[in-house]
Design a protein around this motif. Structure first.
Motif, PDB file in Angstrom:
ATOM      1  N   GLN A   1     -21.722   5.401  48.089  1.00 46.52           N
ATOM      2  CA  GLN A   1     -21.856   4.688  46.812  1.00 46.52           C
ATOM      3  C   GLN A   1     -23.302   4.214  46.575  1.00 46.52           C
ATOM      4  OE1 GLN A   1     -19.277   4.613  44.688  1.00 46.52           O
ATOM      5  NE2 GLN A   1     -20.652   3.762  43.128  1.00 46.52           N
ATOM      6  N   ASP A   2     -24.028   3.920  47.644  1.00 47.60           N
ATOM      7  CA  ASP A   2     -25.432   3.488  47.500  1.00 47.60           C
ATOM      8  C   ASP A   2     -26.272   4.629  46.907  1.00 47.60           C
ATOM      9  OD1 ASP A   2     -24.466   1.322  48.905  1.00 47.60           O
ATOM     10  OD2 ASP A   2     -25.353   1.955  50.827  1.00 47.60           O
ATOM     11  N   PHE A   3     -26.057   5.834  47.433  1.00 46.81           N
ATOM     12  CA  PHE A   3     -26.797   7.004  46.941  1.00 46.81           C
ATOM     13  C   PHE A   3     -26.390   7.315  45.501  1.00 46.81           C
ATOM     14  CE2 PHE A   3     -27.187   7.307  51.527  1.00 46.81           C
ATOM     15  CZ  PHE A   3     -28.499   7.691  51.691  1.00 46.81           C
ATOM     16  N   TYR A   4     -25.105   7.112  45.220  1.00 47.66           N
ATOM     17  CA  TYR A   4     -24.605   7.332  43.859  1.00 47.66           C
ATOM     18  C   TYR A   4     -25.269   6.339  42.897  1.00 47.66           C
ATOM     19  CZ  TYR A   4     -21.305   7.796  39.970  1.00 47.66           C
ATOM     20  OH  TYR A   4     -20.748   7.999  38.726  1.00 47.66           O
ATOM     21  N   ASP A   5     -25.272   5.073  43.244  1.00 42.82           N
ATOM     22  CA  ASP A   5     -25.806   4.033  42.352  1.00 42.82           C
ATOM     23  C   ASP A   5     -27.299   4.252  42.090  1.00 42.82           C
ATOM     24  OD1 ASP A   5     -23.294   2.935  42.339  1.00 42.82           O
ATOM     25  OD2 ASP A   5     -23.775   1.278  43.697  1.00 42.82           O
ATOM     26  N   MET A   6     -28.038   4.592  43.152  1.00 43.02           N
ATOM     27  CA  MET A   6     -29.475   4.856  42.991  1.00 43.02           C
ATOM     28  C   MET A   6     -29.701   6.022  42.024  1.00 43.02           C
ATOM     29  SD  MET A   6     -32.166   6.067  45.935  1.00 43.02           S
ATOM     30  CE  MET A   6     -31.152   7.447  46.479  1.00 43.02           C
TER      31      MET A   6
ATOM     32  N   GLN B   1     -23.326  14.953  38.648  1.00 47.34           N
ATOM     33  CA  GLN B   1     -22.210  15.488  37.850  1.00 47.34           C
ATOM     34  C   GLN B   1     -21.787  14.503  36.761  1.00 47.34           C
ATOM     35  OE1 GLN B   1     -21.611  18.762  38.627  1.00 47.34           O
ATOM     36  NE2 GLN B   1     -23.286  18.079  39.913  1.00 47.34           N
ATOM     37  N   ASP B   2     -21.846  13.210  37.072  1.00 50.21           N
ATOM     38  CA  ASP B   2     -21.360  12.179  36.137  1.00 50.21           C
ATOM     39  C   ASP B   2     -22.433  11.716  35.155  1.00 50.21           C
ATOM     40  OD1 ASP B   2     -19.075  12.287  37.629  1.00 50.21           O
ATOM     41  OD2 ASP B   2     -19.326  10.341  38.618  1.00 50.21           O
ATOM     42  N   GLY B   3     -23.688  11.975  35.449  1.00 49.11           N
ATOM     43  CA  GLY B   3     -24.801  11.381  34.689  1.00 49.11           C
ATOM     44  C   GLY B   3     -24.983  11.966  33.300  1.00 49.11           C
ATOM     45  N   PRO B   4     -25.839  11.325  32.493  1.00 44.41           N
ATOM     46  CA  PRO B   4     -25.995  11.702  31.087  1.00 44.41           C
ATOM     47  C   PRO B   4     -26.942  12.873  30.823  1.00 44.41           C
ATOM     48  CG  PRO B   4     -27.312   9.768  31.582  1.00 44.41           C
ATOM     49  CD  PRO B   4     -26.578  10.097  32.839  1.00 44.41           C
ATOM     50  N   ILE B   5     -27.619  13.407  31.847  1.00 47.94           N
ATOM     51  CA  ILE B   5     -28.541  14.531  31.621  1.00 47.94           C
ATOM     52  C   ILE B   5     -28.254  15.638  32.642  1.00 47.94           C
ATOM     53  CG2 ILE B   5     -30.377  13.044  30.663  1.00 47.94           C
ATOM     54  CD1 ILE B   5     -31.892  13.392  33.332  1.00 47.94           C
ATOM     55  N   SER B   6     -28.803  16.808  32.369  1.00 46.82           N
ATOM     56  CA  SER B   6     -28.711  17.924  33.317  1.00 46.82           C
ATOM     57  C   SER B   6     -29.564  17.573  34.556  1.00 46.82           C
ATOM     58  CB  SER B   6     -29.241  19.179  32.610  1.00 46.82           C
ATOM     59  OG  SER B   6     -29.740  20.113  33.522  1.00 46.82           O
ATOM     60  N   ALA B   7     -29.029  17.816  35.746  1.00 46.83           N
ATOM     61  CA  ALA B   7     -29.801  17.486  36.952  1.00 46.83           C
ATOM     62  C   ALA B   7     -29.445  18.443  38.088  1.00 46.83           C
ATOM     63  CB  ALA B   7     -29.531  16.052  37.383  1.00 46.83           C
TER      64      ALA B   7
ATOM     65  N   ASP C   1     -24.423  25.213  47.900  1.00 47.32           N
ATOM     66  CA  ASP C   1     -24.156  25.312  46.454  1.00 47.32           C
ATOM     67  C   ASP C   1     -24.635  24.077  45.687  1.00 47.32           C
ATOM     68  OD1 ASP C   1     -22.127  23.834  47.795  1.00 47.32           O
ATOM     69  OD2 ASP C   1     -20.834  24.007  46.040  1.00 47.32           O
ATOM     70  N   LYS C   2     -24.972  23.011  46.378  1.00 51.02           N
ATOM     71  CA  LYS C   2     -25.412  21.778  45.708  1.00 51.02           C
ATOM     72  C   LYS C   2     -26.939  21.667  45.647  1.00 51.02           C
ATOM     73  CE  LYS C   2     -21.326  19.008  46.686  1.00 51.02           C
ATOM     74  NZ  LYS C   2     -20.441  20.093  47.145  1.00 51.02           N
ATOM     75  N   ILE C   3     -27.642  22.667  46.212  1.00 44.43           N
ATOM     76  CA  ILE C   3     -29.107  22.595  46.323  1.00 44.43           C
ATOM     77  C   ILE C   3     -29.702  23.828  45.651  1.00 44.43           C
ATOM     78  CG2 ILE C   3     -31.034  22.596  47.972  1.00 44.43           C
ATOM     79  CD1 ILE C   3     -29.058  21.384  50.023  1.00 44.43           C
ATOM     80  N   ILE C   4     -30.636  23.619  44.702  1.00 42.06           N
ATOM     81  CA  ILE C   4     -31.259  24.820  44.096  1.00 42.06           C
ATOM     82  C   ILE C   4     -32.515  25.248  44.844  1.00 42.06           C
ATOM     83  CG2 ILE C   4     -30.431  24.699  41.705  1.00 42.06           C
ATOM     84  CD1 ILE C   4     -33.357  23.534  41.156  1.00 42.06           C
ATOM     85  N   GLY C   5     -33.126  24.314  45.568  1.00 46.67           N
ATOM     86  CA  GLY C   5     -34.383  24.694  46.215  1.00 46.67           C
ATOM     87  C   GLY C   5     -34.779  23.724  47.306  1.00 46.67           C
ATOM     88  N   VAL C   6     -35.911  24.043  47.942  1.00 46.98           N
ATOM     89  CA  VAL C   6     -36.473  23.156  48.967  1.00 46.98           C
ATOM     90  C   VAL C   6     -37.937  22.873  48.656  1.00 46.98           C
ATOM     91  CG1 VAL C   6     -34.896  23.896  50.795  1.00 46.98           C
ATOM     92  CG2 VAL C   6     -37.124  25.034  50.543  1.00 46.98           C
ATOM     93  N   GLY C   7     -38.391  21.720  49.152  1.00 45.77           N
ATOM     94  CA  GLY C   7     -39.781  21.306  48.971  1.00 45.77           C
ATOM     95  C   GLY C   7     -40.346  20.741  50.257  1.00 45.77           C
TER      96      GLY C   7
END
Ligand SMILES: Nc1ncnc2[nH]cnc12
Ligand SMILES: [Zn+2]
Length: 343
Positions: free
Chosen positions: A77-82, A126-132, A159-165
């Motif tokens: 939930q901490d990661f979600y809230d941030m 997934q829940d947020g107001p913009i594409s991410a 499947d949850k990661i598009i790339g690495v940095g």
């Protein structure tokens, strides 16, 4: 000085953010709230005292405080809230799409399970107001073996990661230190980016391109020290994710008036404007746009170019990219400003 018309344009134009460390969006108020929720003790007595410590002399002096701030993140939930707080805040700045960095090693090294972290961040996206979408960063001050172990841990969540940095302390940790892990990521079909040319020399930009095969350079502002490299970046249309407020806070440039963003754009580079670590550097996307347009001789044409660049450089499907670019063009067609107007 920035006039009202120009301020409205840069604030209201649709934009993408391509360089945001989600742990760097953790505001002092949320750090204190999470510390209390999780029973974590902090070295600072109040939000004000913590904020007062945000006076940095270089990248390392920032990273020390940034990693300490992240220590309050323990539960999903901490990661979600941030993450949700960042997405809601960015939506208010007319950010339509964000490619979000996260630093797993900062959390797994403290005993936070990989799934706790990624599930919280992902669910907010997934829940947020913009594409991410999510880009997993390796900490370059740690070993390549540690990065490889982190990649192994990430594979069930591919499947949850598009790339690495590649982020953290740049000097003394050149991109080529991570050649094997980036090659593995490339084979896995992950998109590749790396911080280079923030504090480190232009040679790090070259090896990020030639050894790691990255598609975008994060920061990259020191490229101008090497004219051949600058010409190559323009020719190959390699995007730079520039972070103006970060650059001034970390003393890459003494003042915003000295920032090289105009020169980068005039050299034909695909420069973009981003916030890096907004909770630490004095602002989110629109704060960065207002700061550069206030300090530098940027025009409406530059604003349109920056908005277009942000979507051109994004790791979006072609159809989504076209739709966002059409939105930018429509915005500027209706902005009532002629592209050459200086402010
Ligand atoms: N500006 C930056 N450079 C390198 N690593 C980082 N991690 C978070 N912000 C960073
Ligand atoms: Zn960064």
């Amino acid at each position: 000085m920035l006039n009202d018309q120009m301020r409205n344009i840069v604030q209201q134009m649709p934009k993408a953010e391509l360089h945001i460390h989600i742990e760097g969006s953790l505001e002092p108020e949320l750090i204190f709230a999470l510390a209390q929720r999780n029973g974590v003790s902090l070295a600072y007595a109040s939000v004000e005292e913590l904020r007062a410590a945000y006076a940095f002399s270089d990248l390392q002096s920032f990273l020390d405080i940034y990693y300490a701030g992240a220590s309050v993140l323990l539960k999903e939930q901490d990661f979600y809230d941030m993450t949700m707080a960042y997405l809601v805040r960015s939506h208010a700045d007319n950010v339509r799409h964000a490619e979000i960095f996260f630093d797993p090693q900062t959390h797994t090294a403290r005993g936070v399970p990989f799934d706790t972290m990624i599930n919280g961040i992902w669910r907010a996206c997934q829940d947020g107001p913009i594409s991410a979408t999510l880009i997993m960063c390796f900490l370059r001050h740690l070993s390549e073996d540690d990065a490889i172990a982190t990649l192994e841990e990430a594979l069930p969540f591919r499947d949850k990661i598009i790339g690495v940095g590649l982020d953290s302390s740049e000097r003394g940790h050149p991109p080529e230190k991570f050649a094997r892990v980036f090659e593995r990521c490339r084979q896995l079909g992950l998109r590749l980016v790396a911080h280079a040319g923030e504090e480190g020399p232009p040679a790090y930009i070259e090896t990020a391109l030639d050894v790691l095969n990255v598609e975008r350079i994060d920061h990259g502002v020191r490229c101008l020290e090497d004219p051949e490299l600058t010409a190559r970046l323009a020719r190959e249309q390699i995007a730079l994710t520039v972070c103006p407020l970060s650059n001034v806070k970390l003393r890459v440039f003494g003042e915003m008036e000295e920032h090289n963003l105009v020169t980068l754009l005039e050299a034909g580079l695909v420069a973009t404007v981003n916030s890096d670590d907004p909770a630490y550097f004095g602002g989110y996307m629109n704060d960065n746009f207002v700061a550069v347009f206030d300090a530098l001789p940027l025009t409406v044409a530059h604003a349109r170019q920056l908005a277009r660049n942000s979507f051109t450089a994004a790791f979006l499907e072609p159809e989504a990219k076209r739709a966002f670019l059409a939105e930018v063009d429509q915005f500027f067609a209706g902005a009532g400003a002629s592209p050459g107007v200086a402010i």
